[in-house]
Design an enzyme around this catalytic site. Structure first.
Site: not given
Ligand code: UT7
Length: 325
Positions: A119, A252, A282
């Protein structure tokens, strides 16, 4: 204001962009994995993303964006004496997509190569082109960021497939007595290679390991906010500038929460931040030049304004570019 430094400078003469026709909304993704529009919008700000057609490649999209940038710069392909293309989804293992693009455009003879910084690729490519121009090794460079990221996504992994999209952005960068780019900063920390990766390799005609994006979202989030605000402060300090002297901040486009958290840390009001993530997702190396092109073409960004570009991506890599448009 920028410090007096020796020229020549490099200046953006034209911008271009391309997004594939097919749009995948959050409602469409709800039919593929267990997720909801509400979850995606709340955690990322993304509402839709563009997906390349079955026969559409990174080079195809790069060509559209490049031709638009050449047209705005009022220059012909044969005027280009350097091509740098940032991508993590090249058409082939080799030759580089930059060479494939060169054949399409016909600027034969100019050095052409790809940059792989995921990225951060466009910021790496723009910085490299700036150095070529500043040393007199090139006069007019085509710098492209292009991705078919949808092809390295596991469409059963809701943690990653909702985040990314396809597209291309390009600029023509040319030698100028006036700035232009006046500060660049690039960094990498390979110790974080595992938090965002496609781990597979091609061996004896097969992919060994995974060909899909794997990410530790929480770690990436924390890393991004800390390091992006730091690198922006570095380029500002290089030129004794304050955040309020920036007309447009073009970050970005990874995630709305990362963008707002970084802008807040840097005291940039959101009215000065160009955001496209809700419509594009993204697009990796394409995200910064696509956002730049959109704000140039809709008249927000005007000649003479000061812009701050930043990006972060797998590697981990990150960087920032400060320029007068
Ligand atoms: O160029 C860099 C590219 N990468 C990024 O920009 C990613 C940076 N990270 C993020 O933006 C965030 O970490 C995410 C948006 C990817 C995830 O958000 P989060 O608040 O960190 O969520 P999490 O990974 O802690 O997951 C929370 C919950 C989990 O469920 P449980 O374990 O609490 O039951 C996940 O399984 O959300 C669940 N989850 C989803 N639920 C619905 C993860 N992805 C999804 C989804 N829809 N797409």
């Amino acid at each position: 204001m920028y410090q007096d430094k020796e020229g020549p400078y490099s200046k953006i003469a034209g911008t271009g962009g391309y997004l594939p026709e097919k749009i995948l909304t959050n409602a469409d993704i709800e039919k593929i994995v267990e997720t909801s529009d509400e979850w995606i919008v709340e955690r990322t700000g993304i509402k839709q993303r563009h997906i390349a057609g079955e026969n559409e490649s990174t080079c195809d999209m790069a060509e559209h964006a490049a031709r638009q940038a050449l047209e705005m710069a009022q220059c012909k392909p044969e005027d280009i004496d350097l091509i740098i293309l940032a991508t993590t989804t090249p058409d082939r293992i080799y030759p580089s997509t930059a060479c494939l693009l060169q054949e399409r455009l016909g600027c034969i003879g100019a050095p052409a190569f790809d940059v792989q910084a995921v990225c951060s690729g466009f910021v790496y490519a723009l910085t490299t082109a700036d150095k070529f121009i500043k040393t007199g090794a090139a006069k007019r460079a085509l710098v492209v960021g292009a991705e078919t990221y949808s092809r390295i996504l596991d469409w059963e992994d809701r943690g990653t497939c909702v985040l990314f999209g396809d597209g291309a952005g390009a600029v023509v960068l040319e030698a100028s007595d006036e700035p232009g780019i006046f500060a660049t900063q690039l960094h990498a920390d390979g110790r974080y290679n595992d938090i965002l990766t496609v781990g597979g390799q091609v061996n004896q005609g097969e992919i060994i390991g995974s060909g899909f994006t794997a990410m530790n979202g929480g770690e990436v989030f924390k890393f991004a906010v800390t390091h992006l605000s730091k690198v922006v402060k570095e380029v500002l300090a290089d030129n004794n500038m304050q955040a309020d002297e920036i007309d447009w901040f073009i970050p970005h486009q990874a995630n709305m929460r990362i963008i707002t958290a970084t802008a807040k840390k840097l005291h940039f009001p959101m009215e000065k931040v160009v955001t496209t993530v809700s419509e594009h997702g993204n697009t990796s190396a394409a995200s910064v030049p696509l956002a730049l092109n959109i704000a140039v073409r809709d008249g927000r960004i005007q000649r003479g304004q000061t812009l701050l570009l930043e990006a972060i991506g797998g590697g981990f890599t990150w960087g920032a570019v400060l320029l007068k448009f």
